[in-house]
Scaffold this motif. Structure first.
Motif, PDB file in Angstrom:
ATOM      1  N   LEU A 307      -3.644   5.331  -0.364  1.00 20.39           N
ATOM      2  CA  LEU A 307      -4.174   6.072   0.787  1.00 20.39           C
ATOM      3  C   LEU A 307      -3.745   5.414   2.094  1.00 20.39           C
ATOM      4  O   LEU A 307      -3.375   6.094   3.063  1.00 20.39           O
ATOM      5  CB  LEU A 307      -5.704   6.142   0.727  1.00 20.39           C
ATOM      6  CG  LEU A 307      -6.345   6.946  -0.405  1.00 20.39           C
ATOM      7  CD1 LEU A 307      -7.856   6.984  -0.225  1.00 20.39           C
ATOM      8  CD2 LEU A 307      -5.781   8.356  -0.469  1.00 20.39           C
ATOM      9  N   ALA A 308      -3.805   4.069   2.130  1.00 19.48           N
ATOM     10  CA  ALA A 308      -3.439   3.336   3.348  1.00 19.48           C
ATOM     11  C   ALA A 308      -1.972   3.564   3.704  1.00 19.48           C
ATOM     12  O   ALA A 308      -1.616   3.709   4.882  1.00 19.48           O
ATOM     13  CB  ALA A 308      -3.723   1.847   3.167  1.00 19.48           C
ATOM     14  N   HIS A 309      -1.103   3.602   2.688  1.00 15.43           N
ATOM     15  CA  HIS A 309       0.319   3.843   2.935  1.00 15.43           C
ATOM     16  C   HIS A 309       0.598   5.304   3.300  1.00 15.43           C
ATOM     17  O   HIS A 309       1.646   5.602   3.898  1.00 15.43           O
ATOM     18  CB  HIS A 309       1.138   3.470   1.698  1.00 15.43           C
ATOM     19  CG  HIS A 309       1.472   2.018   1.601  1.00 15.43           C
ATOM     20  ND1 HIS A 309       2.376   1.399   2.425  1.00 15.43           N
ATOM     21  CD2 HIS A 309       0.993   1.039   0.777  1.00 15.43           C
ATOM     22  CE1 HIS A 309       2.473   0.118   2.118  1.00 15.43           C
ATOM     23  NE2 HIS A 309       1.641  -0.131   1.115  1.00 15.43           N
ATOM     24  N   ALA A 310      -0.300   6.193   2.953  1.00 13.53           N
ATOM     25  CA  ALA A 310      -0.064   7.619   3.190  1.00 13.53           C
ATOM     26  C   ALA A 310      -0.378   8.053   4.620  1.00 13.53           C
ATOM     27  O   ALA A 310       0.108   9.087   5.081  1.00 13.53           O
ATOM     28  CB  ALA A 310      -0.902   8.447   2.214  1.00 13.53           C
ATOM     29  N   ILE A 311      -1.202   7.284   5.348  1.00 12.52           N
ATOM     30  CA  ILE A 311      -1.691   7.716   6.666  1.00 12.52           C
ATOM     31  C   ILE A 311      -0.636   7.502   7.749  1.00 12.52           C
ATOM     32  O   ILE A 311      -0.087   6.408   7.893  1.00 12.52           O
ATOM     33  CB  ILE A 311      -2.989   6.975   7.019  1.00 12.52           C
ATOM     34  CG1 ILE A 311      -4.105   7.352   6.030  1.00 12.52           C
ATOM     35  CG2 ILE A 311      -3.428   7.313   8.446  1.00 12.52           C
ATOM     36  CD1 ILE A 311      -5.381   6.578   6.212  1.00 12.52           C
ATOM     37  N   ASP A 312      -0.385   8.548   8.533  1.00 12.56           N
ATOM     38  CA  ASP A 312       0.560   8.478   9.647  1.00 12.56           C
ATOM     39  C   ASP A 312      -0.179   7.951  10.878  1.00 12.56           C
ATOM     40  O   ASP A 312      -0.695   8.708  11.705  1.00 12.56           O
ATOM     41  CB  ASP A 312       1.154   9.865   9.916  1.00 12.56           C
ATOM     42  CG  ASP A 312       2.336   9.815  10.870  1.00 12.56           C
ATOM     43  OD1 ASP A 312       2.436   8.833  11.641  1.00 12.56           O
ATOM     44  OD2 ASP A 312       3.146  10.756  10.865  1.00 12.56           O
ATOM     45  N   GLY A 352       0.257  -6.440   3.903  1.00 14.81           N
ATOM     46  CA  GLY A 352      -0.208  -5.268   4.633  1.00 14.81           C
ATOM     47  C   GLY A 352       0.333  -3.955   4.112  1.00 14.81           C
ATOM     48  O   GLY A 352       0.908  -3.865   3.021  1.00 14.81           O
ATOM     49  N   TYR A 353       0.160  -2.922   4.912  1.00 11.36           N
ATOM     50  CA  TYR A 353       0.586  -1.578   4.547  1.00 11.36           C
ATOM     51  C   TYR A 353       1.011  -0.867   5.823  1.00 11.36           C
ATOM     52  O   TYR A 353       0.669  -1.273   6.944  1.00 11.36           O
ATOM     53  CB  TYR A 353      -0.553  -0.806   3.873  1.00 11.36           C
ATOM     54  CG  TYR A 353      -1.877  -0.995   4.569  1.00 11.36           C
ATOM     55  CD1 TYR A 353      -2.187  -0.262   5.712  1.00 11.36           C
ATOM     56  CD2 TYR A 353      -2.803  -1.923   4.120  1.00 11.36           C
ATOM     57  CE1 TYR A 353      -3.386  -0.465   6.377  1.00 11.36           C
ATOM     58  CE2 TYR A 353      -4.003  -2.133   4.777  1.00 11.36           C
ATOM     59  CZ  TYR A 353      -4.285  -1.401   5.912  1.00 11.36           C
ATOM     60  OH  TYR A 353      -5.460  -1.604   6.584  1.00 11.36           O
ATOM     61  N   SER A 354       1.790   0.175   5.682  1.00 12.37           N
ATOM     62  CA  SER A 354       2.223   0.989   6.811  1.00 12.37           C
ATOM     63  C   SER A 354       2.512   2.386   6.300  1.00 12.37           C
ATOM     64  O   SER A 354       2.548   2.622   5.084  1.00 12.37           O
ATOM     65  CB  SER A 354       3.474   0.386   7.456  1.00 12.37           C
ATOM     66  OG  SER A 354       4.529   0.319   6.511  1.00 12.37           O
ATOM     67  N   TYR A 355       2.707   3.315   7.206  1.00  9.72           N
ATOM     68  CA  TYR A 355       2.959   4.693   6.808  1.00  9.72           C
ATOM     69  C   TYR A 355       4.271   4.785   6.038  1.00  9.72           C
ATOM     70  O   TYR A 355       5.352   4.569   6.586  1.00  9.72           O
ATOM     71  CB  TYR A 355       3.002   5.585   8.038  1.00  9.72           C
ATOM     72  CG  TYR A 355       3.386   7.017   7.769  1.00  9.72           C
ATOM     73  CD1 TYR A 355       2.726   7.755   6.783  1.00  9.72           C
ATOM     74  CD2 TYR A 355       4.395   7.635   8.498  1.00  9.72           C
ATOM     75  CE1 TYR A 355       3.065   9.073   6.526  1.00  9.72           C
ATOM     76  CE2 TYR A 355       4.743   8.955   8.261  1.00  9.72           C
ATOM     77  CZ  TYR A 355       4.084   9.670   7.273  1.00  9.72           C
ATOM     78  OH  TYR A 355       4.427  10.968   7.019  1.00  9.72           O
ATOM     79  N   ASN A 356       4.165   5.062   4.743  1.00 11.50           N
ATOM     80  CA  ASN A 356       5.334   5.128   3.877  1.00 11.50           C
ATOM     81  C   ASN A 356       4.965   5.978   2.659  1.00 11.50           C
ATOM     82  O   ASN A 356       4.411   5.475   1.672  1.00 11.50           O
ATOM     83  CB  ASN A 356       5.770   3.719   3.442  1.00 11.50           C
ATOM     84  CG  ASN A 356       7.078   3.707   2.694  1.00 11.50           C
ATOM     85  OD1 ASN A 356       7.409   4.663   1.992  1.00 11.50           O
ATOM     86  ND2 ASN A 356       7.832   2.626   2.822  1.00 11.50           N
ATOM     87  N   ARG A 361       3.488   6.956  -3.165  1.00 11.77           N
ATOM     88  CA  ARG A 361       3.758   7.613  -4.445  1.00 11.77           C
ATOM     89  C   ARG A 361       4.134   6.591  -5.516  1.00 11.77           C
ATOM     90  O   ARG A 361       3.734   6.707  -6.686  1.00 11.77           O
ATOM     91  CB  ARG A 361       4.882   8.639  -4.275  1.00 11.77           C
ATOM     92  CG  ARG A 361       4.454   9.905  -3.553  1.00 11.77           C
ATOM     93  CD  ARG A 361       5.614  10.857  -3.362  1.00 11.77           C
ATOM     94  NE  ARG A 361       5.162  12.175  -2.922  1.00 11.77           N
ATOM     95  CZ  ARG A 361       4.802  13.162  -3.732  1.00 11.77           C
ATOM     96  NH1 ARG A 361       4.863  12.989  -5.043  1.00 11.77           N
ATOM     97  NH2 ARG A 361       4.396  14.318  -3.255  1.00 11.77           N
ATOM     98  N   GLU A 362       4.894   5.582  -5.134  1.00 18.37           N
ATOM     99  CA  GLU A 362       5.293   4.536  -6.078  1.00 18.37           C
ATOM    100  C   GLU A 362       4.069   3.792  -6.605  1.00 18.37           C
ATOM    101  O   GLU A 362       3.969   3.532  -7.822  1.00 18.37           O
ATOM    102  CB  GLU A 362       6.239   3.569  -5.364  1.00 18.37           C
ATOM    103  CG  GLU A 362       6.713   2.407  -6.225  1.00 18.37           C
ATOM    104  CD  GLU A 362       7.550   1.418  -5.425  1.00 18.37           C
ATOM    105  OE1 GLU A 362       7.397   0.198  -5.651  1.00 18.37           O
ATOM    106  OE2 GLU A 362       8.338   1.860  -4.561  1.00 18.37           O
ATOM    107  N   ILE A 363       3.133   3.459  -5.713  1.00 21.47           N
ATOM    108  CA  ILE A 363       1.901   2.751  -6.111  1.00 21.47           C
ATOM    109  C   ILE A 363       1.091   3.606  -7.076  1.00 21.47           C
ATOM    110  O   ILE A 363       0.591   3.121  -8.110  1.00 21.47           O
ATOM    111  CB  ILE A 363       1.064   2.387  -4.867  1.00 21.47           C
ATOM    112  CG1 ILE A 363       1.784   1.325  -4.032  1.00 21.47           C
ATOM    113  CG2 ILE A 363      -0.320   1.891  -5.269  1.00 21.47           C
ATOM    114  CD1 ILE A 363       1.167   1.088  -2.672  1.00 21.47           C
ATOM    115  N   LEU A 364       0.969   4.889  -6.773  1.00 23.50           N
ATOM    116  CA  LEU A 364       0.207   5.788  -7.639  1.00 23.50           C
ATOM    117  C   LEU A 364       0.868   5.936  -9.010  1.00 23.50           C
ATOM    118  O   LEU A 364       0.185   5.922 -10.044  1.00 23.50           O
ATOM    119  CB  LEU A 364       0.062   7.153  -6.965  1.00 23.50           C
ATOM    120  CG  LEU A 364      -0.869   7.208  -5.744  1.00 23.50           C
ATOM    121  CD1 LEU A 364      -0.739   8.541  -5.021  1.00 23.50           C
ATOM    122  CD2 LEU A 364      -2.320   6.967  -6.151  1.00 23.50           C
TER     123      LEU A 364
END
Length: 572
Positions: A307-312, A352-356, A361-364
């Motif tokens: 979710l964290a990587h999905a947010i723009d 950390g994480y960033s919009y990617n 999708r890879e994590i899921l």
């Protein structure tokens, strides 16, 4: 929510005739419904008896965001040891009825929080006792868990109340070993209140709250004998951001804490914010997406990280906040101001994480999730991941816009999210009881010497953990992590700066690894915009003589002595 007034034009003529415009400061954004009580012990008292507003009731010390120090208010100084904090009550301090403010008033005000379920009740987890040490010295003795941060925070945020007024009220409500809170709340404190601050309540209607200057305010000698510039402070009641925005444009409001989008376009109306350049506001906290970590599918750490990587975050910055925020960084520590020394950029890049979207999708996929032919997310059992809701109070346009961006972001990885825009009271109840999927919160909202520790504590500590369905005033996501709890206990006892930096580094690293919630935007504690049509010399980035606290919160009240009225012909 009942609307006090649907159009500020309806009340402007009466206000101008009754209260001279060059003696009256109009403030907005701290009240949204007709006022009902000015009792500071009520759960939600009206302006200006609520929060850290220092117009009627003062605290011993006041935090200044610009200097990052505690400044004198009712106390003229303080000292501290490993086990205590001692303040000296200013011997000149007076109530507006001319009676002296005593150490008994101070100790009684803190005692109230120990015996009643007030907003500051939990301060007594960190206090053992308070003693009168003579010569106006009051010592706050720390409890065994030794947390000076929270004791200093309590000293700066506790309103000192007149014992002569509130002791009889509390005694009358006592029934055995308990107190009838409804009886205490019956006292509305709206008739000639006894206060220590520079203003007192004059009158109020469903449409507005009117304060009048205390002509013999005890602290005027601190300002060279000058009185605050406005004789009156009026808070009109509007129930939507649009009404506040319209009032600012017309010059019917002088200062507003409401979110005004595209502030650079307001220059034509003589309206501006703290700075003329991005981020326009002075950021001091952050708003986070709180996650119900006890629910499926949010109890899966990998799902939360996806979710964290999905947010723009950049789209939120532009669309929801008009660029009123620096670029969002992972973690729960601010990368600027007093917290910057605890922010580790190397860890941000590693944990950390960033919009990617691809990374999300890879994590899921690695966690066992997949997608159907329509691109919808499936769980490990190949069942459709349920629709999730994101809650927010109605009328909070910046949060609503951020939610819409998040809904779009989640759709990119096959998750259906639905905005749930509800009445403030319902949102607040859902937050406390855990009746949500995802929701927004800014933790904690006040400027504080206790941050960043207090931010982690309020959102992640299990010290005040409550089961689902019971009201929790901390850790609304019901997150549990033994290592984080251990660090939260250790940090307040650490005195060596290098050890403190390392402890915060470890705490923020754990936060990024476990993703218990997702910070989505930096923001000021309150937005600060002002109009120069009727008053000038407001504190700004170019003239930072006071912090941007809307001239009413904590150390920001000092600006009331410095603003200057613009003379208007016939007071119009």
């Amino acid at each position: 929510m009942v609307s006090g007034c649907k159009d500020d034009e309806f009340k402007t003529p009466q206000q101008i005739s009754e209260y001279p415009r060059n003696e009256t400061l109009y403030i907005g954004g701290f009240e949204w419904a007709p006022p009902a009580t000015f009792n500071p012990l009520a759960p939600d008292p009206n302006f200006p008896a609520d929060g850290n507003i220092r117009l009627m009731y003062e605290s011993l010390l006041a935090y200044n965001q610009l200097t990052e120090k505690l400044e004198p208010m009712l106390a003229d100084g303080y000292t501290q040891t490993d086990s205590s904090v001692t303040v000296h009550l200013d011997t000149r301090a007076l109530w507006n009825n001319g009676e002296r403010i005593t150490t008994d008033d101070v100790i009684f005000s803190f005692k109230i929080d120990s015996i009643l379920p007030t907003a500051h009740h939990n301060n007594w987890k960190f206090l053992k006792t308070i003693t009168d040490d003579g010569d106006n010295h009051i010592t706050f003795h720390l409890a065994n868990n030794r947390n000076q941060l929270m004791v200093l925070n309590a000293i700066a945020e506790t309103s000192i109340l007149p014992k002569s007024v509130f002791e009889p009220l509390i005694k009358s409500a006592k029934t055995g070993k308990t107190y009838n809170m409804e009886k205490i709340f019956e006292f509305t404190n709206d008739q000639h209140p006894i206060v220590s601050g520079p203003y007192t309540l004059k009158t109020y209607t469903p449409d507005q709250i009117v304060l009048e200057r205390v002509e013999k305010y005890w602290r005027q000698n601190h300002y060279g004998g000058k009185k605050p510039a406005p004789r009156y402070i009026i808070h009109p009641i509007y129930d939507k951001n649009d009404y506040f925005s319209s009032a600012m444009a017309r010059g019917n409001l002088d200062v507003s804490s409401n979110f005004l989008p595209r502030i650079w376009e307001k220059a034509k109306d003589s309206v501006r914010a703290w700075s003329r350049e991005e981020p326009y506001q002075l950021p001091s906290t952050l708003t986070a997406l709180v996650i119900a970590t006890f629910k499926e599918p949010f109890n899966n750490e990998n799902f939360r990280r996806a979710l964290a990587h999905a947010i723009d975050f950049e789209k939120i910055k532009v669309r929801a906040l008009s660029n009123y925020t620096p670029v969002m960084q992972p973690g729960f520590i601010l990368p600027f101001g007093s917290e910057k020394k605890y922010f580790n950029k190397e860890d941000i890049e590693t944990y950390g994480y960033s919009y990617n979207t691809d990374k999300a999708r890879e994590i899921l996929a690695e966690a066992g999730y997949s997608w159907n032919e329509e691109g919808k997310l499936l769980d490990k059992k190949k069942k459709l991941v349920r629709s999730i809701s994101i809650e927010c109070p109605q009328g909070w346009t910046d949060w609503i816009d951020a939610i819409n961006v998040i809904v779009e972001s989640f759709a990119e990885i096959g998750i259906t999210a639905v905005p749930k825009i509800i009445d403030y009271g319902i949102w607040d109840s859902d937050l406390r009881k855990g009746s949500f999927d995802l929701t927004f919160k800014t933790p904690p909202t006040e400027h504080s010497v206790a941050n960043p520790w207090n931010r982690f504590y309020q959102m992640l500590s299990t010290a005040n953990y409550k089961p689902i369905g019971e009201e929790a005033f901390a850790n609304p996501g019901r997150f549990q992590n033994a290592e984080i709890n251990k660090l939260l206990k250790q940090i307040p006892t650490i005195t060596a700066e290098d050890s403190l930096v390392e402890a915060y580094r470890e705490l923020n690293k754990l936060f990024m690894q476990t993703v218990p919630l997702i910070p989505v935007m930096y923001r000021p504690t309150t937005y600060y915009q002002f109009s120069t049509k009727h008053w000038t010399n407001f504190p700004t980035e170019e003239n930072p003589y006071a912090p941007p606290n809307n001239l009413i919160v904590a150390a920001g009240v000092s600006a009331l002595w410095e603003i200057v009225p613009v003379e208007q012909r016939d007071n119009q």
